[in-house]
Design a protein around this motif. Structure first.
Motif, PDB file in Angstrom:
ATOM      1  N   ARG A   1       0.820  -1.282   0.020  1.00  0.00           N
ATOM      2  CA  ARG A   1       0.094  -0.039  -0.019  1.00  0.00           C
ATOM      3  C   ARG A   1       0.453   1.396   0.225  1.00  0.00           C
TER       4      ARG A   1
ATOM      5  N   SER B   1       0.855   5.450   0.115  1.00  0.00           N
ATOM      6  CA  SER B   1       0.101   6.632   0.531  1.00  0.00           C
ATOM      7  C   SER B   1       0.726   8.150   0.016  1.00  0.00           C
TER       8      SER B   1
ATOM      9  N   THR C   1      -5.360  12.380   2.999  1.00  0.00           N
ATOM     10  CA  THR C   1      -4.600  11.214   2.526  1.00  0.00           C
ATOM     11  C   THR C   1      -5.160  10.246   1.449  1.00  0.00           C
TER      12      THR C   1
ATOM     13  N   TYR D   1      -4.805   6.729  -0.770  1.00  0.00           N
ATOM     14  CA  TYR D   1      -4.142   5.283  -0.547  1.00  0.00           C
ATOM     15  C   TYR D   1      -4.305   4.584  -2.049  1.00  0.00           C
TER      16      TYR D   1
ATOM     17  N   GLN E   1      -3.893   0.512  -2.548  1.00  0.00           N
ATOM     18  CA  GLN E   1      -3.605  -0.676  -2.191  1.00  0.00           C
ATOM     19  C   GLN E   1      -3.526  -1.621  -3.471  1.00  0.00           C
TER      20      GLN E   1
END
Length: 115
Positions: free
Chosen positions: A19, A21, A77, A79, A81
């Protein structure tokens, strides 16, 4: 103005997960579409995924079903994944957004998929 900083890249084996970020600064973050792009050595930068202010998502065909983009507005934030990673996913991953003034990019984070 918006500043973006990516983190979370690294080395992972094929089939593994990672992941990454991106932390954004700037008051317009919550209204912005946020996107991830990637650039492999010797290749052009390509769009990977994007998410709008209400959480609607879009994915490139090459990552659909394996990657998931999400955002946490409380943390400014976004992300990405990444599951079932393949060697062809090796690239520098960049966070991106834009407004009426300019497009903004982070410095990128390296993701390497190799055994």
């Amino acid at each position: 103005q918006v500043q973006l900083v990516e983190s979370g890249g690294g080395l992972v084996q094929p089939g593994g997960s990672l992941r990454v970020s991106c932390v954004a600064s700037g008051s317009t973050y919550r209204r912005n579409v946020m996107a991830w792009h990637r650039q492999a050595p010797g290749s052009q930068r390509e769009w990977v995924a994007s998410i709008d202010a209400s959480g609607g998502t879009n994915y490139a065909n090459s990552v659909s079903g394996r990657f998931t983009i999400s955002r946490d507005n409380a943390k400014n934030t976004v992300y990405l994944q990444m599951n079932n990673l393949k060697p062809e996913d090796t690239a520098v991953y960049y966070c991106n957004t834009w407004d009426s003034v300019a497009a903004y990019w982070g410095p990128g984070t390296q993701v390497t998929v190799s055994s």
